[in-house]
Enzyme design. Structure first.
Site, mmCIF file in Angstrom:
data_model
loop_
_atom_site.group_PDB
_atom_site.id
_atom_site.type_symbol
_atom_site.label_atom_id
_atom_site.label_comp_id
_atom_site.label_asym_id
_atom_site.label_seq_id
_atom_site.Cartn_x
_atom_site.Cartn_y
_atom_site.Cartn_z
ATOM 1 N N GLU A 273 -4.463 4.522 -10.661
ATOM 2 C CA GLU A 273 -4.050 3.150 -10.348
ATOM 3 C C GLU A 273 -4.236 2.889 -8.874
ATOM 4 O O GLU A 273 -3.294 2.515 -8.186
ATOM 5 C CB GLU A 273 -2.583 2.865 -10.682
ATOM 6 C CG GLU A 273 -1.904 3.763 -11.608
ATOM 7 C CD GLU A 273 -0.416 3.483 -11.749
ATOM 8 O OE1 GLU A 273 -0.082 3.022 -12.833
ATOM 9 O OE2 GLU A 273 0.385 3.753 -10.840
ATOM 10 N N ARG A 276 -5.339 0.237 -2.842
ATOM 11 C CA ARG A 276 -5.778 0.198 -1.444
ATOM 12 C C ARG A 276 -7.248 0.601 -1.262
ATOM 13 O O ARG A 276 -8.012 -0.102 -0.609
ATOM 14 C CB ARG A 276 -4.890 1.136 -0.622
ATOM 15 C CG ARG A 276 -5.126 1.079 0.866
ATOM 16 C CD ARG A 276 -4.411 2.241 1.563
ATOM 17 N NE ARG A 276 -3.023 2.324 1.187
ATOM 18 C CZ ARG A 276 -2.026 1.697 1.811
ATOM 19 N NH1 ARG A 276 -2.281 0.954 2.861
ATOM 20 N NH2 ARG A 276 -0.783 1.836 1.388
ATOM 21 N N ARG A 311 1.230 -5.199 8.121
ATOM 22 C CA ARG A 311 1.254 -3.733 8.217
ATOM 23 C C ARG A 311 1.472 -3.195 9.635
ATOM 24 O O ARG A 311 2.261 -2.261 9.807
ATOM 25 C CB ARG A 311 -0.013 -3.120 7.601
ATOM 26 C CG ARG A 311 -0.156 -3.413 6.104
ATOM 27 C CD ARG A 311 -1.290 -2.644 5.449
ATOM 28 N NE ARG A 311 -0.991 -1.238 5.372
ATOM 29 C CZ ARG A 311 -1.430 -0.313 6.189
ATOM 30 N NH1 ARG A 311 -2.268 -0.614 7.158
ATOM 31 N NH2 ARG A 311 -1.063 0.933 6.053
ATOM 32 N N TYR A 315 4.796 -0.986 9.620
ATOM 33 C CA TYR A 315 4.669 0.478 9.642
ATOM 34 C C TYR A 315 4.113 1.001 10.961
ATOM 35 O O TYR A 315 3.803 2.182 11.058
ATOM 36 C CB TYR A 315 3.682 0.957 8.565
ATOM 37 C CG TYR A 315 3.857 0.453 7.169
ATOM 38 C CD1 TYR A 315 5.024 0.726 6.450
ATOM 39 C CD2 TYR A 315 2.846 -0.263 6.543
ATOM 40 C CE1 TYR A 315 5.153 0.291 5.143
ATOM 41 C CE2 TYR A 315 2.979 -0.702 5.233
ATOM 42 C CZ TYR A 315 4.136 -0.424 4.542
ATOM 43 O OH TYR A 315 4.256 -0.843 3.255
ATOM 44 N N CYS A 341 8.454 -15.482 16.440
ATOM 45 C CA CYS A 341 9.520 -15.192 17.397
ATOM 46 C C CYS A 341 10.115 -13.821 17.087
ATOM 47 O O CYS A 341 11.314 -13.696 16.789
ATOM 48 C CB CYS A 341 10.585 -16.270 17.341
ATOM 49 S SG CYS A 341 9.896 -17.894 17.643
ATOM 50 N N GLU A 342 9.257 -12.843 17.081
ATOM 51 C CA GLU A 342 9.617 -11.451 16.804
ATOM 52 C C GLU A 342 8.720 -10.625 17.699
ATOM 53 O O GLU A 342 7.500 -10.752 17.621
ATOM 54 C CB GLU A 342 9.281 -11.083 15.345
ATOM 55 C CG GLU A 342 10.117 -11.728 14.286
ATOM 56 C CD GLU A 342 11.520 -11.147 14.212
ATOM 57 O OE1 GLU A 342 11.725 -10.000 14.673
ATOM 58 O OE2 GLU A 342 12.407 -11.872 13.706
HETATM 59 C C1 LIG Z 1 1.417 0.680 -5.059
HETATM 60 C C2 LIG Z 1 1.228 1.374 -6.319
HETATM 61 C C3 LIG Z 1 -0.046 1.790 -6.697
HETATM 62 C C4 LIG Z 1 -1.256 1.617 -5.836
HETATM 63 O O1 LIG Z 1 -1.190 2.315 -4.657
HETATM 64 P P1 LIG Z 1 -2.436 2.300 -3.661
HETATM 65 O O2 LIG Z 1 -1.883 2.977 -2.458
HETATM 66 O O3 LIG Z 1 -2.757 0.881 -3.428
HETATM 67 O O4 LIG Z 1 -3.519 3.035 -4.320
HETATM 68 C C5 LIG Z 1 -0.200 2.384 -7.919
HETATM 69 N N1 LIG Z 1 0.845 2.570 -8.739
HETATM 70 C C6 LIG Z 1 2.091 2.188 -8.414
HETATM 71 C C7 LIG Z 1 3.179 2.418 -9.383
HETATM 72 C C8 LIG Z 1 2.331 1.577 -7.196
HETATM 73 O O5 LIG Z 1 3.552 1.201 -6.874
#
Ligand SMILES: *Cc1c(COP(=O)(O)O)cnc(C)c1O
Length: 427
Positions: A273, A276, A311, A315, A341-342
């Site tokens: 999944e 990014r 980001r 982070y 304003c941060e």
């Molecule tokens: C955010 C997330 C992803 C994807 O993460 P990437 O860093 O974008 O690859 C996949 N599965 C779950 C459950 C997530 O919360």
């Protein structure tokens, strides 16, 4: 090393910026497609089939989801709006996985009606789902390996993470599901975020393969697929290397042959999944310099702000910055800021950059994931447009910029208190 190049010339991006007005995110369709194809090629050996469910949260735009669908991807959704986006993009329900946590009953009901694959976050969600919507034919459970797996900066240590079942709970859960008559199962873990060590994912695969074999021994449950999650990182910094998907895949294949085949679990599907790494490097936030300011430091003030890309502020993340047409010129050290304003509204701090002047375009790299998606309206900031640079070189607008009307749209309008965007010129 990752080369921080741009998919447009300085003259072309100036033309686009004049036509669509800054700031905007622009996504490179050709590069997204080529990357998706290389990803799938790396995993073409998987006997039970390979699919990447694109994590919709990274770039929740159905125009992008449709491109990814055409390249064979499914969708990983964590909420009803994300499910609806994936369906609108034409992704089949069986190619959608609903990986939510702390899930409202209403979302389980909708997910069940749509026929998507549900990935449960907790053992208590089995009776909760059963009561709310009935159990579907296929279910997946999310494993949290706890102390068995080292942590990772963004997502933290697994034992501190709110997600997933313990190992013991999984044995109980699959046993229970089998008793309730389910016959189709998946197993999932997602333990890393923005991880650049390919070996980390091979270790996760080893953990899950052994666990699947153990669950099979103890409960007789046979898995249709194992979902290794997302979290493959991208080289935000020029001195970082992308994850080598071919060697990652080779490592997983070796484990498949060592663990899955002898356990007689072959053929088994392998799914991921990733969000990014699928779109992140192929998006760019394009902004113009509004002001140059010299006080105790040099500030380059942009017309984009943290509301367009959170980001760096959230982070301390590095995003590479290019100044088209000025890369060969003199350089200076500056903070690159937005207008919130941060004081943490900075895209870069003490960055060596080409010397800029008001009116120059600045391109912030790697905004194709968690860029526009994390946008917000604090300080009355409006979210920008999203553009698609198509393979022919033409530009399509795939989301317009928000307007003041959008910003005021949710106010109760009955009391004459909603501003009219053209007002304010004095009484
Ligand atoms: C955010 C997330 C992803 C994807 O993460 P990437 O860093 O974008 O690859 C996949 N599965 C779950 C459950 C997530 O919360």
């Amino acid at each position: 090393m990752s080369l921080k190049t741009l998919p447009f010339t300085p003259a072309r991006i100036e033309d686009i910026a004049l036509e669509y007005s800054t700031p905007f995110h622009i996504y490179d369709e050709k590069a997204i497609r080529e990357n998706a194809r290389a990803f799938y090629r790396a995993f073409d050996w998987v006997p039970g089939g390979f699919i990447n469910y694109f994590a919709v949260k990274a770039l929740p735009n159905p125009h992008i989801l449709k491109i990814l669908r055409e390249e064979g991807m499914g969708a990983d959704c964590s909420s009803l709006p994300e499910l609806l986006l994936a369906r609108a993009a034409g992704i089949k329900p069986e190619h959608i996985i609903f990986t939510s946590n702390d899930t409202p009953a209403g979302e389980f009901i909708r997910a069940r009606k749509m026929g998507v694959v549900i990935n449960l976050d907790d053992i208590s969600h089995i009776p909760f789902l059963e009561k709310a919507a009935g159990l579907p034919a296929i279910l997946c459970c999310r494993y949290n390996p706890g102390p068995l797996k080292g942590g990772n900066a963004i997502i933290g240590k697994p034992e501190e993470a709110k997600y997933g079942f313990t190992g013991e709970q999984l044995f109980e859960a699959y046993g229970m599901l089998k008793q309730k008559g389910l016959t189709r199962f998946g197993l999932h873990a997602m333990v890393a975020s923005n991880e650049l060590r390919g070996d980390y994912f091979i270790e996760t695969a080893a953990l899950l393969f052994h666990l699947a074999a153990e669950i099979n021994r103890r409960t007789g449950v046979r898995f249709e697929f194992i979902n290794l999650g997302g979290g493959v990182g991208i080289p935000y910094r020029p001195d970082q290397d992308p994850v080598d998907l071919v060697s990652l895949s080779r490592g997983i294949r070796r484990l498949y042959e060592e663990i899955i085949v002898p356990a007689k679990l072959d053929p088994l599907g392998i799914t991921m999944e990733c969000g990014r790494m699928v779109t992140g490097p192929y998006g760019y936030l394009v902004s113009r310099v509004l002001h140059k300011k010299q006080t105790y430091k040099t500030y380059v003030g942009l017309d984009a702000c943290m509301a367009n890309l959170m980001r760096p502020a959230l982070y301390g993340a590095y995003h590479h910055i290019s100044v088209p047409g000025r890369e060969e010129g003199p350089r200076e050290k500056a903070d690159v800021t937005g207008s919130l304003c941060e004081n943490n509204d900075k895209f870069a701090i003490d960055r060596e950059l080409p010397v800029t002047s008001p009116g120059d375009l600045v391109v912030i790299h790697d905004t194709g994931a968690h860029g526009h998606a994390m946008g917000f309206n604090y300080n009355g900031k409006l979210r920008s447009a999203e553009l698609l640079l198509t393979p022919s070189g033409k530009v399509r607008i795939i989301r317009r910029a928000e307007t003041l009307e959008d910003y005021f749209a949710t106010l109760d309008s009955r009391w004459g208190l909603v501003p009219r965007p053209r007002d304010g010129g004095g009484d």
